[in-house]
Design a protein around this motif. Structure first.
Motif, PDB file in Angstrom:
ATOM      1  N   ASN A   1       0.823  -1.216   0.000  1.00 60.47           N
ATOM      2  CA  ASN A   1       0.000   0.000   0.000  1.00 60.47           C
ATOM      3  C   ASN A   1       0.856   1.265   0.000  1.00 60.47           C
TER       4      ASN A   1
ATOM      5  N   ARG B   1      -0.508   3.891 -10.185  1.00 58.55           N
ATOM      6  CA  ARG B   1      -1.006   2.576  -9.794  1.00 58.55           C
ATOM      7  C   ARG B   1      -0.482   1.497 -10.734  1.00 58.55           C
TER       8      ARG B   1
ATOM      9  N   CYS C   1     -11.893   3.869 -12.520  1.00 60.38           N
ATOM     10  CA  CYS C   1     -10.619   3.483 -13.116  1.00 60.38           C
ATOM     11  C   CYS C   1      -9.965   4.719 -13.713  1.00 60.38           C
TER      12      CYS C   1
ATOM     13  N   GLU D   1     -16.276   2.828 -10.289  1.00 62.96           N
ATOM     14  CA  GLU D   1     -15.628   1.932  -9.333  1.00 62.96           C
ATOM     15  C   GLU D   1     -14.187   1.663  -9.728  1.00 62.96           C
ATOM     16  N   GLU D   2     -13.308   1.810  -8.751  1.00 67.88           N
ATOM     17  CA  GLU D   2     -11.894   1.565  -8.990  1.00 67.88           C
ATOM     18  C   GLU D   2     -11.611   0.060  -8.964  1.00 67.88           C
TER      19      GLU D   2
ATOM     20  N   GLU E   1      -9.694  -3.502  -8.494  1.00 70.75           N
ATOM     21  CA  GLU E   1      -8.628  -4.019  -7.639  1.00 70.75           C
ATOM     22  C   GLU E   1      -7.630  -4.811  -8.473  1.00 70.75           C
TER      23      GLU E   1
ATOM     24  N   LYS F   1      -6.030  -7.939  -9.196  1.00 71.88           N
ATOM     25  CA  LYS F   1      -6.379  -9.328  -8.897  1.00 71.88           C
ATOM     26  C   LYS F   1      -5.452 -10.291  -9.636  1.00 71.88           C
TER      27      LYS F   1
ATOM     28  N   TYR G   1      -1.319 -10.453 -12.705  1.00 67.08           N
ATOM     29  CA  TYR G   1      -2.037  -9.509 -11.849  1.00 67.08           C
ATOM     30  C   TYR G   1      -2.604  -8.411 -12.741  1.00 67.08           C
TER      31      TYR G   1
ATOM     32  N   ALA H   1      -5.588  -5.125 -12.969  1.00 69.58           N
ATOM     33  CA  ALA H   1      -6.566  -4.230 -12.346  1.00 69.58           C
ATOM     34  C   ALA H   1      -7.477  -3.707 -13.456  1.00 69.58           C
TER      35      ALA H   1
END
Length: 321
Positions: free
Chosen positions: A10, A233, A287, A303-304, A306, A308, A314, A316
């Protein structure tokens, strides 16, 4: 099983925007806005993205050259964030950096010997004749000669200066080197020499790299895994072969479509992104990539997504929710 060397949790860096004679804070530039990733021993993790996406800021926070606003940097079980300077000092030897500009990162007032010997003196590693021997050894390791130690950096070419910067980073036998676009200021022919040198040194000294760049072909050549950043990000992270063969995120697809092909016979669709990168001081809702995405859905605007783990990568993105 791979052993983790650095774990980032984080991680955030907000720079205050100040205004008025009293320097009131009226907002923040969100340079890095919540990163989570792991760097494993002996690997090279590539970090790519457009200019201003937070790559260099991330590298500096790993080494505590910039203090994070929030988050953790776990190195060998110890959180470096907020660690007292006295305790942090003993970790400095293990964490070194190669800077982007070899013309600006080396002090022109010092000889090459003084530049490379400085970290040895600060950490009291060697003294006297042993220090001279160590500097000459480091110069030979990076492809220079011992007599170069008596010269000043303005007598060297860009590629030679970057070799001096690498020698300085190696002086204390580090475990992790953050390479912040180490070849972007060099000619193409010199870039390959420096990249090959870094790979040889990694094998010789069991180094771990965080390799920051915007040239995807260079990152593919040197990296084991690649993380793609957009507006502070991570939007995708995968093994380099998986990322290049099967990119998932629309932003990654656009970046890869811009990489030149070695043969004019190979045809591929060019994905042109519309508009400019949004300001990190006022990022879009949902996003952050949705204003420029040609696969945008309604959920992307509010909605942002995640980050995953899906099929070994990985991602997002709401397309893979």
């Amino acid at each position: 099983m791979k052993k983790s060397l650095v774990e980032v949790k984080n991680l955030k860096k907000y720079f205050p925007i100040q205004k008025g004679i009293f320097s009131r804070t009226i907002g923040h530039v969100k340079a890095v806005d919540g990163l989570d990733f792991t760097i494993y021993e002996g690997e090279t993790l590539g970090l790519v993205g457009e200019s201003g996406c937070g790559k260099s800021t991330t590298g500096k926070m790993l080494l505590q050259l910039l203090h994070p606003t929030e988050g953790e940097v776990i190195y060998e079980g110890e959180n470096l964030v907020g660690m007292p300077s006295g305790k942090l000092r003993k970790f400095r030897k293990d964490l070194q950096m190669v800077f982007q500009d070899p013309y600006a990162s080396l002090d022109p007032r010092l000889t090459v010997f003084d530049i490379i010997a400085e970290p040895l003196e600060i950490h009291k590693v060697v003294q006297g004749k042993e220090k001279i021997r160590r500097v000459e050894e480091l110069l030979h390791i990076v492809g220079l000669s011992g007599y170069h130690a008596r010269r000043y950096v303005n007598e060297f070419s860009g590629g030679q200066r970057q070799r001096i910067g690498i020698a300085r980073a190696l002086a204390l036998n580090p475990k992790l080197i953050v390479a912040d676009e180490p070849v972007s200021a060099l000619d193409v022919s010199i870039q390959s020499q420096v990249i090959n040198l870094m790979q040889d040194l990694q094998e010789q000294f069991n180094l771990t790299y965080l390799f920051i760049a915007h040239d995807l072909s260079v990152v593919k050549h040197i990296s084991n895994r690649i993380g793609v950043m957009y507006l502070g990000r991570l939007v995708e992270m995968a093994d380099k072969h998986e990322l290049f063969d099967s990119p998932k995120h629309p932003y990654t697809k656009a970046l890869l479509s811009a990489v030149p092909t070695p043969s004019p016979m190979i045809k591929k669709e060019r994905i042109v992104l519309q508009g400019d990168v949004p300001s990190p001081a006022n990022p879009p809702s949902g996003c952050s990539f949705h204003p420029r995405c040609n696969e945008c859905m309604e959920i992307c605007k509010t909605e942002e997504p995640e980050l995953k783990h899906i099929d070994g990568q990985y991602i997002a993105c709401h397309l893979y929710a």
